[in-house]
Motif scaffolding. Structure first.
Motif, PDB file in Angstrom:
ATOM      1  N   SER A  79      -4.946  10.091  -8.462  1.00  0.00           N
ATOM      2  CA  SER A  79      -4.977   8.682  -8.870  1.00  0.00           C
ATOM      3  C   SER A  79      -5.057   7.731  -7.684  1.00  0.00           C
ATOM      4  O   SER A  79      -5.533   6.607  -7.819  1.00  0.00           O
ATOM      5  CB  SER A  79      -3.748   8.343  -9.722  1.00  0.00           C
ATOM      6  N   VAL A  80      -4.583   8.159  -6.498  1.00  0.00           N
ATOM      7  CA  VAL A  80      -4.602   7.279  -5.330  1.00  0.00           C
ATOM      8  C   VAL A  80      -5.750   7.582  -4.369  1.00  0.00           C
ATOM      9  O   VAL A  80      -6.014   6.792  -3.466  1.00  0.00           O
ATOM     10  CB  VAL A  80      -3.261   7.293  -4.563  1.00  0.00           C
ATOM     11  N   GLY A 137      -5.384  13.205   6.543  1.00  0.00           N
ATOM     12  CA  GLY A 137      -6.491  14.155   6.622  1.00  0.00           C
ATOM     13  C   GLY A 137      -7.602  13.794   5.660  1.00  0.00           C
ATOM     14  O   GLY A 137      -8.795  13.838   6.004  1.00  0.00           O
ATOM     15  N   PHE A 138      -7.220  13.429   4.440  1.00  0.00           N
ATOM     16  CA  PHE A 138      -8.207  13.006   3.443  1.00  0.00           C
ATOM     17  C   PHE A 138      -8.926  11.745   3.910  1.00  0.00           C
ATOM     18  O   PHE A 138     -10.162  11.664   3.837  1.00  0.00           O
ATOM     19  CB  PHE A 138      -7.519  12.754   2.089  1.00  0.00           C
ATOM     20  N   MET A 139      -8.177  10.776   4.406  1.00  0.00           N
ATOM     21  CA  MET A 139      -8.787   9.510   4.825  1.00  0.00           C
ATOM     22  C   MET A 139      -9.743   9.715   6.004  1.00  0.00           C
ATOM     23  O   MET A 139     -10.830   9.131   6.033  1.00  0.00           O
ATOM     24  CB  MET A 139      -7.700   8.491   5.163  1.00  0.00           C
ATOM     25  N   THR A 191       0.838  -1.200   0.000  1.00  0.00           N
ATOM     26  CA  THR A 191       0.000   0.000   0.000  1.00  0.00           C
ATOM     27  C   THR A 191       0.872   1.250   0.000  1.00  0.00           C
ATOM     28  O   THR A 191       0.611   2.196  -0.752  1.00  0.00           O
ATOM     29  CB  THR A 191      -0.947   0.001   1.216  1.00  0.00           C
ATOM     30  N   LEU A 192       1.901   1.252   0.823  1.00  0.00           N
ATOM     31  CA  LEU A 192       2.821   2.393   0.833  1.00  0.00           C
ATOM     32  C   LEU A 192       3.453   2.602  -0.541  1.00  0.00           C
ATOM     33  O   LEU A 192       3.577   3.738  -1.005  1.00  0.00           O
ATOM     34  CB  LEU A 192       3.919   2.192   1.878  1.00  0.00           C
ATOM     35  N   ALA A 193       3.835   1.521  -1.193  1.00  0.00           N
ATOM     36  CA  ALA A 193       4.448   1.629  -2.521  1.00  0.00           C
ATOM     37  C   ALA A 193       3.481   2.263  -3.511  1.00  0.00           C
ATOM     38  O   ALA A 193       3.870   3.153  -4.286  1.00  0.00           O
ATOM     39  CB  ALA A 193       4.906   0.255  -3.010  1.00  0.00           C
ATOM     40  N   LEU A 226      -9.886   2.437   1.546  1.00  0.00           N
ATOM     41  CA  LEU A 226      -9.101   1.927   2.661  1.00  0.00           C
ATOM     42  C   LEU A 226      -9.548   2.565   3.971  1.00  0.00           C
ATOM     43  O   LEU A 226      -9.703   1.887   4.986  1.00  0.00           O
ATOM     44  CB  LEU A 226      -7.618   2.197   2.411  1.00  0.00           C
ATOM     45  N   ALA A 227      -9.769   3.858   3.951  1.00  0.00           N
ATOM     46  CA  ALA A 227     -10.205   4.571   5.160  1.00  0.00           C
ATOM     47  C   ALA A 227     -11.539   4.028   5.658  1.00  0.00           C
ATOM     48  O   ALA A 227     -11.725   3.815   6.859  1.00  0.00           O
ATOM     49  CB  ALA A 227     -10.323   6.063   4.864  1.00  0.00           C
ATOM     50  N   LYS A 228     -12.442   3.778   4.745  1.00  0.00           N
ATOM     51  CA  LYS A 228     -13.767   3.271   5.134  1.00  0.00           C
ATOM     52  C   LYS A 228     -13.665   1.845   5.673  1.00  0.00           C
ATOM     53  O   LYS A 228     -14.363   1.490   6.617  1.00  0.00           O
ATOM     54  CB  LYS A 228     -14.733   3.377   3.955  1.00  0.00           C
ATOM     55  N   ARG A 229     -12.778   1.039   5.101  1.00  0.00           N
ATOM     56  CA  ARG A 229     -12.554  -0.321   5.628  1.00  0.00           C
ATOM     57  C   ARG A 229     -11.978  -0.272   7.026  1.00  0.00           C
ATOM     58  O   ARG A 229     -12.323  -1.073   7.885  1.00  0.00           O
ATOM     59  CB  ARG A 229     -11.611  -1.116   4.717  1.00  0.00           C
ATOM     60  N   HIS A 230     -11.087   0.683   7.258  1.00  0.00           N
ATOM     61  CA  HIS A 230     -10.469   0.796   8.575  1.00  0.00           C
ATOM     62  C   HIS A 230     -11.486   1.066   9.681  1.00  0.00           C
ATOM     63  O   HIS A 230     -11.267   0.663  10.819  1.00  0.00           O
ATOM     64  CB  HIS A 230      -9.373   1.877   8.568  1.00  0.00           C
ATOM     65  N   VAL A 231     -12.571   1.740   9.362  1.00  0.00           N
ATOM     66  CA  VAL A 231     -13.622   1.983  10.360  1.00  0.00           C
ATOM     67  C   VAL A 231     -14.153   0.645  10.870  1.00  0.00           C
ATOM     68  O   VAL A 231     -14.330   0.454  12.072  1.00  0.00           O
ATOM     69  CB  VAL A 231     -14.764   2.843   9.776  1.00  0.00           C
ATOM     70  N   SER A 232     -14.368  -0.294   9.950  1.00  0.00           N
ATOM     71  CA  SER A 232     -14.908  -1.601  10.356  1.00  0.00           C
ATOM     72  C   SER A 232     -13.909  -2.399  11.194  1.00  0.00           C
ATOM     73  O   SER A 232     -14.302  -3.302  11.921  1.00  0.00           O
ATOM     74  CB  SER A 232     -15.355  -2.412   9.127  1.00  0.00           C
TER      75      SER A 232
END
Length: 141
Positions: free
Chosen positions: A69-70, A127-129, A56-58, A77-83
């Motif tokens: 693009s990312v 911040g975006f996430m 993911t970092l790459a 990813l941010a929304k998955r992290h909530v779960s």
């Protein structure tokens, strides 16, 4: 981010990529040391998780020159992290562990300019996430 900051992040990450396994171990060890409560969000066998982190970092680092693009992947990813139980206050802790890991991995290559570039990159993306996962008001806090 300025083009120079993007270059610094990309060039420094290229130096960490060959030691990605060790870097991922360092990162999670540091994260669990400074925030032991987050360990419960992760599997007991961290092998795949460490690979996912570095992959993911790459993707993110390679996409910094064209941030748009990312952003869709970062939003998902941010929304998955909530779960998984992630909260807005976890983001600065993760960022601190990431910067610490990069400092250790880069040694003398961790200059004030590289640190500033990584801090800016992480701040922009986190911040975006946060705003994607929790709304704009949480990102501002």
């Amino acid at each position: 981010m300025t083009p120079d900051q993007v270059n610094l992040v990309q060039q420094s990450f290229a130096k960490v990529a060959p030691i990605s396994e060790q870097a991922a171990v360092l990162f999670y060890d540091r994260l669990f040391e400074v925030a032991p409560s987050v360990k419960a969000m992760f599997p007991s066998d961290m092998t795949e998780q460490r690979k996912k982190l570095m992959a993911t970092l790459a993707v993110v680092v390679n996409g910094l020159g064209n941030l748009e693009s990312v952003l869709p992947a970062a939003s998902a990813l941010a929304k998955r992290h909530v779960s998984y139980g992630a909260k807005p206050e976890h983001y600065p802790v993760v960022g601190g562990a990431l910067l610490w890991t990069l400092e250790k991995g880069l040694g003398d290559g961790w200059t004030p300019e590289v640190a500033d570039a990584w801090t800016t990159a992480y701040g922009t993306l986190s911040g975006f996430m946060i705003s994607e996962a929790y709304g704009r008001s949480q990102a501002a806090e």
